[in-house]
Scaffold this active site. Structure first.
Site, PDB file in Angstrom:
ATOM      1  N   ASN A   5       0.871  -1.175   0.000  1.00  0.00           N
ATOM      2  CA  ASN A   5       0.000   0.000   0.000  1.00  0.00           C
ATOM      3  C   ASN A   5       0.910   1.228   0.000  1.00  0.00           C
ATOM      4  O   ASN A   5       1.495   1.569   1.016  1.00  0.00           O
ATOM      5  CB  ASN A   5      -0.896  -0.017   1.253  1.00  0.00           C
ATOM      6  N   TRP A   6       1.008   1.853  -1.164  1.00  0.00           N
ATOM      7  CA  TRP A   6       1.927   3.008  -1.282  1.00  0.00           C
ATOM      8  C   TRP A   6       1.335   4.284  -0.703  1.00  0.00           C
ATOM      9  O   TRP A   6       2.021   5.301  -0.618  1.00  0.00           O
ATOM     10  CB  TRP A   6       2.292   3.240  -2.752  1.00  0.00           C
ATOM     11  N   LYS A   7       0.057   4.249  -0.366  1.00  0.00           N
ATOM     12  CA  LYS A   7      -0.629   5.448   0.151  1.00  0.00           C
ATOM     13  C   LYS A   7      -0.403   6.621  -0.813  1.00  0.00           C
ATOM     14  O   LYS A   7      -0.321   6.412  -2.021  1.00  0.00           O
ATOM     15  CB  LYS A   7      -0.151   5.752   1.565  1.00  0.00           C
ATOM     16  N   HIS A  92      -9.433   1.210   5.193  1.00  0.00           N
ATOM     17  CA  HIS A  92      -8.142   1.409   5.865  1.00  0.00           C
ATOM     18  C   HIS A  92      -8.329   2.397   7.023  1.00  0.00           C
ATOM     19  O   HIS A  92      -9.142   3.321   6.928  1.00  0.00           O
ATOM     20  CB  HIS A  92      -7.114   1.956   4.864  1.00  0.00           C
ATOM     21  N   GLU A  94      -6.706   4.838   7.944  1.00  0.00           N
ATOM     22  CA  GLU A  94      -6.513   6.250   7.561  1.00  0.00           C
ATOM     23  C   GLU A  94      -7.779   6.801   6.892  1.00  0.00           C
ATOM     24  O   GLU A  94      -8.107   7.979   7.055  1.00  0.00           O
ATOM     25  CB  GLU A  94      -5.273   6.390   6.654  1.00  0.00           C
ATOM     26  N   GLU A 160      -5.163  -4.792  11.078  1.00  0.00           N
ATOM     27  CA  GLU A 160      -4.168  -3.734  11.205  1.00  0.00           C
ATOM     28  C   GLU A 160      -4.420  -2.927  12.482  1.00  0.00           C
ATOM     29  O   GLU A 160      -5.207  -1.954  12.450  1.00  0.00           O
ATOM     30  CB  GLU A 160      -4.255  -2.790  10.006  1.00  0.00           C
ATOM     31  N   GLY A 166       2.941   2.138  11.028  1.00  0.00           N
ATOM     32  CA  GLY A 166       3.989   3.149  10.892  1.00  0.00           C
ATOM     33  C   GLY A 166       4.706   3.508  12.182  1.00  0.00           C
ATOM     34  O   GLY A 166       5.414   4.519  12.229  1.00  0.00           O
ATOM     35  N   SER A 204       3.744  -2.176  10.581  1.00  0.00           N
ATOM     36  CA  SER A 204       5.190  -2.205  10.811  1.00  0.00           C
ATOM     37  C   SER A 204       5.852  -3.535  10.455  1.00  0.00           C
ATOM     38  O   SER A 204       6.804  -3.964  11.117  1.00  0.00           O
ATOM     39  CB  SER A 204       5.508  -1.828  12.265  1.00  0.00           C
ATOM     40  N   GLY A 225       2.859  -1.051   4.389  1.00  0.00           N
ATOM     41  CA  GLY A 225       2.914   0.356   4.020  1.00  0.00           C
ATOM     42  C   GLY A 225       4.358   0.783   3.809  1.00  0.00           C
ATOM     43  O   GLY A 225       4.930   0.602   2.721  1.00  0.00           O
ATOM     44  N   GLY A 226       4.985   1.326   4.847  1.00  0.00           N
ATOM     45  CA  GLY A 226       6.328   1.906   4.757  1.00  0.00           C
ATOM     46  C   GLY A 226       7.345   1.055   4.006  1.00  0.00           C
ATOM     47  O   GLY A 226       7.997   1.540   3.063  1.00  0.00           O
TER      48      GLY A 226
HETATM   49  C1  PEP Z   1      -0.658   0.306   6.527  1.00  0.00           C
HETATM   50  O1  PEP Z   1      -0.831   1.531   6.615  1.00  0.00           O
HETATM   51  O2  PEP Z   1      -1.519  -0.410   6.014  1.00  0.00           O
HETATM   52  C2  PEP Z   1       0.573  -0.265   7.059  1.00  0.00           C
HETATM   53  C3  PEP Z   1       0.574  -1.527   7.363  1.00  0.00           C
HETATM   54  O3  PEP Z   1       1.615   0.604   7.212  1.00  0.00           O
HETATM   55  P1  PEP Z   1       3.071   0.237   7.800  1.00  0.00           P
HETATM   56  O4  PEP Z   1       3.533  -1.025   7.163  1.00  0.00           O
HETATM   57  O5  PEP Z   1       3.910   1.427   7.423  1.00  0.00           O
HETATM   58  O6  PEP Z   1       2.915   0.095   9.272  1.00  0.00           O
END
Ligand code: PEP
Length: 245
Positions: A5-7, A92, A94, A160, A166, A204, A225-226
């Protein structure tokens, strides 16, 4: 299943560099379903890269809107299907927190794409809810959106915890495994046709902790994500998944 997920990150130059880094580190096997969800404006660019030639790589969207028409800025389910997106992330945290998305809208979105493409429904508790031992209650409430919907194996749940996204903090692999079992049971007992979904973990995940998660029975993959913004790191996590499962 491993999903990036590149957001709201990336640009044309990044996609080029990412693709090269990914392809020079990814050990090709058809094992894991690999998904990449770029910002929607880049979906077409990704469909045109060498990545999309690999059968196991699928391009998807980070969200869809509840309908089409006079909804400035929105992207409809028809549009993502028109571009042959193979999945969409829905709900999600966010979207829930920054765009005030509620359960009833999330349900409408699921109904738009159910059985047409894969829905990755995100659920998770906040830190406060976790500390107050409300995790299972919160997840059960969020899972009400699949109640009485007839689903096939196109429904995937991503667990999640909001406090893990993050932050570098995660629940223990064993905790996640237990929660995933709980999620599978809840969905199976509430969906119209007893669907038993894949459950991904998100929060994470990186190259160092991925193996400890993938060793667990009910962790069917990850939403990342990250670490997915770096093609090499993302490829390494997939290699770890394919070597563990
Ligand atoms: C996410 O936002 O779906 C996510 C899992 O982010 P991260 O891997 O950066 O915690």
């Amino acid at each position: 299943m491993i999903i990036a997920n590149w957001k709201c990150n990336g640009n044309k130059a990044m996609i080029n560099e990412w693709t090269n880094n990914f392809l020079s580190n990814y050990i090709e096997t058809k094992k894991a379903f690999i998904g990449i969800a770029p910002p929607s404006i880049y979906i077409e660019s990704l469909l045109g890269t060498k990545l999309n030639k690999l059968e196991e790589i699928n391009i998807g969207s980070q969200d869809i809107d509840i309908s089409s028409g006079a909804r400035t800025g929105a992207i409809s389910s028809e549009m993502i299907l028109d571009f042959d997106c193979k999945f969409s992330i829905i709900g999600h945290s966010e979207r829930r927190q920054l765009f005030n998305e509620r359960n009833d809208e999330i349900k409408q979105k699921i109904l738009k794409i159910a059985k047409k493409t894969i829905t990755i429904l995100c659920i998770g508790e906040t830190l406060e809810e976790n500390k107050n031992e409300l995790t299972r209650d919160v997840l059960k409430k969020q899972l009400e959106v699949v109640k009485d919907i007839e689903l096939n194996n196109s429904l995937v749940i991503a667990y999640e915890p909001v406090w893990a996204i993050g932050t570098g903090n995660t629940p223990t692999p064993n905790n996640i495994n237990e929660i995933h079992k709980f999620i599978k049971d809840v969905v199976q007992s509430t969906s119209d046709n007893s669907a038993f979904p894949l459950v991904l973990y998100g929060g994470s995940v990186n190259q160092d902790n991925a193996e400890s998660f993938f060793k667990e029975k009910f962790i069917d993959g990850a939403l990342i994500g990250g670490a997915s913004l770096d093609g090499k790191k993302f490829a390494n996590i997939i290699n770890i998944f394919n070597g563990t499962k």
